[in-house]
Design a protein around this motif. Structure first.
Motif, PDB file in Angstrom:
ATOM      1  N   VAL A  63       0.844  -1.211   0.000  1.00  0.00           N
ATOM      2  CA  VAL A  63       0.000   0.000   0.000  1.00  0.00           C
ATOM      3  C   VAL A  63       0.874   1.254   0.000  1.00  0.00           C
ATOM      4  CG1 VAL A  63      -1.660   1.342   1.357  1.00  0.00           C
ATOM      5  CG2 VAL A  63      -1.953  -1.129   1.112  1.00  0.00           C
ATOM      6  N   LEU A  64       1.877   1.277   0.844  1.00  0.00           N
ATOM      7  CA  LEU A  64       2.712   2.473   0.975  1.00  0.00           C
ATOM      8  C   LEU A  64       3.600   2.677  -0.249  1.00  0.00           C
ATOM      9  CD1 LEU A  64       3.497   2.144   4.773  1.00  0.00           C
ATOM     10  CD2 LEU A  64       1.828   3.640   3.673  1.00  0.00           C
ATOM     11  N   ASN A  65       4.026   1.611  -0.885  1.00  0.00           N
ATOM     12  CA  ASN A  65       4.773   1.759  -2.142  1.00  0.00           C
ATOM     13  C   ASN A  65       3.882   2.349  -3.235  1.00  0.00           C
ATOM     14  OD1 ASN A  65       7.205   0.884  -1.121  1.00  0.00           O
ATOM     15  ND2 ASN A  65       6.930  -1.230  -1.800  1.00  0.00           N
ATOM     16  N   ARG A  66       2.607   1.963  -3.239  1.00  0.00           N
ATOM     17  CA  ARG A  66       1.677   2.542  -4.223  1.00  0.00           C
ATOM     18  C   ARG A  66       1.498   4.038  -3.985  1.00  0.00           C
ATOM     19  NH1 ARG A  66      -1.016  -2.567  -4.218  1.00  0.00           N
ATOM     20  NH2 ARG A  66      -2.333  -2.015  -2.459  1.00  0.00           N
ATOM     21  N   ILE A  67       1.447   4.456  -2.715  1.00  0.00           N
ATOM     22  CA  ILE A  67       1.261   5.883  -2.429  1.00  0.00           C
ATOM     23  C   ILE A  67       2.516   6.663  -2.793  1.00  0.00           C
ATOM     24  CG2 ILE A  67       1.940   6.127   0.002  1.00  0.00           C
ATOM     25  CD1 ILE A  67      -1.259   7.538  -1.457  1.00  0.00           C
ATOM     26  N   VAL A  68       3.704   6.081  -2.578  1.00  0.00           N
ATOM     27  CA  VAL A  68       4.950   6.743  -2.977  1.00  0.00           C
ATOM     28  C   VAL A  68       5.001   6.870  -4.497  1.00  0.00           C
ATOM     29  CG1 VAL A  68       7.473   6.467  -3.067  1.00  0.00           C
ATOM     30  CG2 VAL A  68       6.251   6.078  -0.919  1.00  0.00           C
ATOM     31  N   GLU A  69       4.571   5.826  -5.198  1.00  0.00           N
ATOM     32  CA  GLU A  69       4.556   5.854  -6.667  1.00  0.00           C
ATOM     33  C   GLU A  69       3.579   6.916  -7.174  1.00  0.00           C
ATOM     34  OE1 GLU A  69       3.053   5.144 -10.541  1.00  0.00           O
ATOM     35  OE2 GLU A  69       1.896   4.450  -8.821  1.00  0.00           O
ATOM     36  N   LEU A  70       2.394   6.991  -6.559  1.00  0.00           N
ATOM     37  CA  LEU A  70       1.407   8.009  -6.952  1.00  0.00           C
ATOM     38  C   LEU A  70       1.959   9.411  -6.679  1.00  0.00           C
ATOM     39  CD1 LEU A  70      -1.413   8.922  -7.878  1.00  0.00           C
ATOM     40  CD2 LEU A  70      -2.178   8.625  -5.509  1.00  0.00           C
ATOM     41  N   ALA A  71       2.603   9.594  -5.542  1.00  0.00           N
ATOM     42  CA  ALA A  71       3.189  10.902  -5.211  1.00  0.00           C
ATOM     43  C   ALA A  71       4.213  11.296  -6.263  1.00  0.00           C
ATOM     44  CB  ALA A  71       3.829  10.860  -3.827  1.00  0.00           C
ATOM     45  N   GLU A 113      -8.263   5.459  -8.015  1.00  0.00           N
ATOM     46  CA  GLU A 113      -7.469   4.508  -8.809  1.00  0.00           C
ATOM     47  C   GLU A 113      -7.664   3.083  -8.311  1.00  0.00           C
ATOM     48  OE1 GLU A 113      -3.352   5.609  -9.135  1.00  0.00           O
ATOM     49  OE2 GLU A 113      -3.830   7.497 -10.159  1.00  0.00           O
ATOM     50  N   ARG A 114      -7.784   2.905  -7.014  1.00  0.00           N
ATOM     51  CA  ARG A 114      -7.973   1.563  -6.463  1.00  0.00           C
ATOM     52  C   ARG A 114      -9.373   1.035  -6.785  1.00  0.00           C
ATOM     53  NH1 ARG A 114      -4.633  -1.572  -6.167  1.00  0.00           N
ATOM     54  NH2 ARG A 114      -5.159  -2.547  -4.201  1.00  0.00           N
TER      55      ARG A 114
END
Length: 195
Positions: A99-107, A129-130
């Motif tokens: 989950v946190l890697n997805r948020i870093v990627e989105l950022a 997106e999810r």
């Protein structure tokens, strides 16, 4: 040093103001450290007023120095390290990491770098997106909760002062109906059971 004092003006007992370029700055001591803060004004009169407000905060113990919000990736690393130390299960850590890697990627895609930029607009984008990825409502709820926990962790560690997710409402989805036998089916099972 003497030349610097000649170019600055003491406001009250604790704060000096000084102009650099066109902008006025306040110089003061806080927790044994020299601090310089932009007063964000070109007016000397307004700079004096803001310096007096700052002095009152210092005297009354209400002063909170500016905090530079850390990079999102650094907070994610710290939170994952903390979760490991707290003895979270491997499966939980794997879920957090995803989950946190997805948020870093989105950022990264949105050009946002600091935790202060992880705001409601960004969370809405993440959730949209999810949903488009057709995840279950319960999964979306759990992922949103993980993001809330990340920000709460940063707040509790003094990494940020203000909550960028203030006002967020994470609604728990209705439980999915589970299959259940009818009374007639229960009777049929019991009559077929031996012993």
């Amino acid at each position: 040093m003497n030349n610097e004092k000649n170019n600055s003006e003491l406001i009250g007992d604790l704060v000096r103001i000084r102009q650099r370029g066109r902008t006025w700055y306040a110089n003061y001591q806080f927790d044994g450290r020299q601090c310089r803060k932009s007063l964000r004004t070109h007016s000397k009169k307004e700079a004096r007023r803001r310096a007096l407000v700052l002095e009152a905060e210092l005297i009354e113990g209400r002063h909170r120095p500016d905090i530079q919000p850390p990079p999102i990736a650094a907070v994610v690393d710290a939170y994952l390290s903390h979760s490991t130390t707290e003895g979270r299960a491997k499966k939980t850590l794997t879920k957090y990491r995803a989950v946190l890697n997805r948020i870093v990627e989105l950022a990264g895609r949105l050009g946002r770098t600091t935790l202060a930029e992880l705001d409601l607009v960004m969370i809405d984008r993440y959730r949209r997106e999810r949903v488009e990825a057709e995840i279950a409502p319960k999964t979306l709820y759990n992922e949103s909760t993980i993001l809330r926990q990340l920000v709460n962790f940063a707040l509790s560690r003094g990494m940020i002062r203000d909550d960028p997710l203030k006002g967020i409402r994470i609604r728990e989805p209705k439980p999915t109906p589970q299959p259940c036998w009818t009374p007639a089916e229960v009777e049929q099972i019991l009559s077929a059971a031996v012993g």
